[in-house]
Design an enzyme around this catalytic site. Structure first.
Site, PDB file in Angstrom:
ATOM      1  N   LEU A   1       0.845  -1.271  -0.139  1.00  0.00           N
ATOM      2  CA  LEU A   1       0.008   0.078   0.063  1.00  0.00           C
ATOM      3  C   LEU A   1       0.750   1.321  -0.066  1.00  0.00           C
ATOM      4  O   LEU A   1       0.465   2.443   0.299  1.00  0.00           O
ATOM      5  CB  LEU A   1      -0.739   0.040   0.994  1.00  0.00           C
ATOM      6  CG  LEU A   1      -2.051  -1.111   1.235  1.00  0.00           C
ATOM      7  CD1 LEU A   1      -2.906  -1.219   2.432  1.00  0.00           C
ATOM      8  CD2 LEU A   1      -2.864  -1.296   0.035  1.00  0.00           C
ATOM      9  N   CYS A   2       2.082   0.987  -0.263  1.00  0.00           N
ATOM     10  CA  CYS A   2       3.004   2.421  -0.325  1.00  0.00           C
ATOM     11  C   CYS A   2       2.742   3.216  -1.740  1.00  0.00           C
ATOM     12  O   CYS A   2       2.660   2.353  -2.628  1.00  0.00           O
ATOM     13  CB  CYS A   2       4.383   1.795  -0.423  1.00  0.00           C
ATOM     14  SG  CYS A   2       4.996   1.790   1.325  1.00  0.00           S
ATOM     15  N   HIS A   3       2.853   4.204  -1.690  1.00  0.00           N
ATOM     16  CA  HIS A   3       2.625   5.197  -3.127  1.00  0.00           C
ATOM     17  C   HIS A   3       3.906   5.056  -3.589  1.00  0.00           C
ATOM     18  O   HIS A   3       5.048   5.209  -3.223  1.00  0.00           O
ATOM     19  CB  HIS A   3       2.155   6.469  -2.464  1.00  0.00           C
ATOM     20  CG  HIS A   3       0.935   6.766  -1.969  1.00  0.00           C
ATOM     21  ND1 HIS A   3       0.794   6.564  -0.696  1.00  0.00           N
ATOM     22  CD2 HIS A   3      -0.295   7.125  -2.698  1.00  0.00           C
ATOM     23  CE1 HIS A   3      -0.742   6.721  -0.398  1.00  0.00           C
ATOM     24  NE2 HIS A   3      -1.138   7.062  -1.449  1.00  0.00           N
TER      25      HIS A   3
ATOM     26  N   MET B   1       8.959   4.498   5.031  1.00  0.00           N
ATOM     27  CA  MET B   1       9.228   3.225   4.422  1.00  0.00           C
ATOM     28  C   MET B   1      10.440   2.985   3.275  1.00  0.00           C
ATOM     29  O   MET B   1      10.983   1.974   3.345  1.00  0.00           O
ATOM     30  CB  MET B   1       7.975   2.774   3.699  1.00  0.00           C
ATOM     31  CG  MET B   1       6.610   2.482   4.591  1.00  0.00           C
ATOM     32  SD  MET B   1       7.053   1.743   6.237  1.00  0.00           S
ATOM     33  CE  MET B   1       7.370  -0.049   5.560  1.00  0.00           C
ATOM     34  N   GLU B   2      10.708   4.024   2.700  1.00  0.00           N
ATOM     35  CA  GLU B   2      11.591   4.283   1.643  1.00  0.00           C
ATOM     36  C   GLU B   2      13.017   4.093   2.375  1.00  0.00           C
ATOM     37  O   GLU B   2      14.063   3.227   2.119  1.00  0.00           O
ATOM     38  CB  GLU B   2      11.559   5.071   0.824  1.00  0.00           C
ATOM     39  CG  GLU B   2      10.651   5.112  -0.376  1.00  0.00           C
ATOM     40  CD  GLU B   2       9.293   5.112   0.235  1.00  0.00           C
ATOM     41  OE1 GLU B   2       8.275   4.890  -0.244  1.00  0.00           O
ATOM     42  OE2 GLU B   2       8.928   5.833   1.510  1.00  0.00           O
TER      43      GLU B   2
ATOM     44  N   ASP C   1      24.429 -11.135   2.051  1.00  0.00           N
ATOM     45  CA  ASP C   1      24.814 -11.832   0.891  1.00  0.00           C
ATOM     46  C   ASP C   1      25.971 -12.105   0.695  1.00  0.00           C
ATOM     47  O   ASP C   1      26.598 -13.179   0.084  1.00  0.00           O
ATOM     48  CB  ASP C   1      23.819 -11.586  -0.224  1.00  0.00           C
ATOM     49  CG  ASP C   1      23.836 -12.384  -1.423  1.00  0.00           C
ATOM     50  OD1 ASP C   1      23.669 -13.596  -1.248  1.00  0.00           O
ATOM     51  OD2 ASP C   1      24.021 -11.827  -2.575  1.00  0.00           O
TER      52      ASP C   1
END
Length: 158
Positions: free
Chosen positions: A75-77, A113-114, A128
């Protein structure tokens, strides 16, 4: 605490409508840690890791992750980021690397969020690239440190 904005009146998932929000400069900072053996940290610090400059690769991965956040979090833009920064701090006494990320834009929604996604993917990329020599590494402490802009203004973690 306010009502949950990602649910509509029927309780269904809902992308928030930000069309009426003001465009402001919004910035968020996040951090994360990856703990490893002293030997692995020394390999990274000296640039002698067999896979080359792991910080350069992890930095690019973090930047790319911030740009792809809306593809990963449902639901992030999708955002037009104007700046993404990924920095590293070697904390030799704790055998860890501190990752700090910053995301900025002029827009209608925040960039927490970014910044969190950038920190997470940066840490995952370090894992990794180093897992062959140190599979016991631990990623931890991913959190928002500070955010500025928008209706809620300036917030800093205590």
């Amino acid at each position: 605490m306010s009502d949950l904005t990602h649910l509509n009146a029927k309780g269904e998932a809902n992308m928030v409508d930000v069309s009426e929000k003001a465009v402001t400069t919004r910035t968020a900072w996040a951090e994360g840690y990856i703990q490893m053996s002293a030997e692995t940290l020394a390999l990274i610090a000296s640039g002698e890791h067999a896979k080359g400059d792991v910080f350069a690769v992890a930095r690019i991965a973090g930047i790319q992750a911030a740009k792809k956040c809306s593809d990963l979090i449902p639901l992030c833009h999708p955002l037009m980021l104007t700046k993404v920064q990924v920095d590293f701090e070697l904390q030799v006494e704790q055998n860890q690397v501190r990752i700090e990320t910053m995301c900025r834009l002029a827009g209608k929604t925040g960039v927490e969020m970014e910044a969190l996604t950038a920190a997470s993917v940066t840490a995952l990329t370090l894992f990794d690239m180093c897992k062959a020599v140190d599979p016991a590494m631990v990623i931890s402490g991913i959190k928002v440190l500070e955010k500025q802009g928008g209706k809620s203004g300036h917030w800093t973690r205590d």
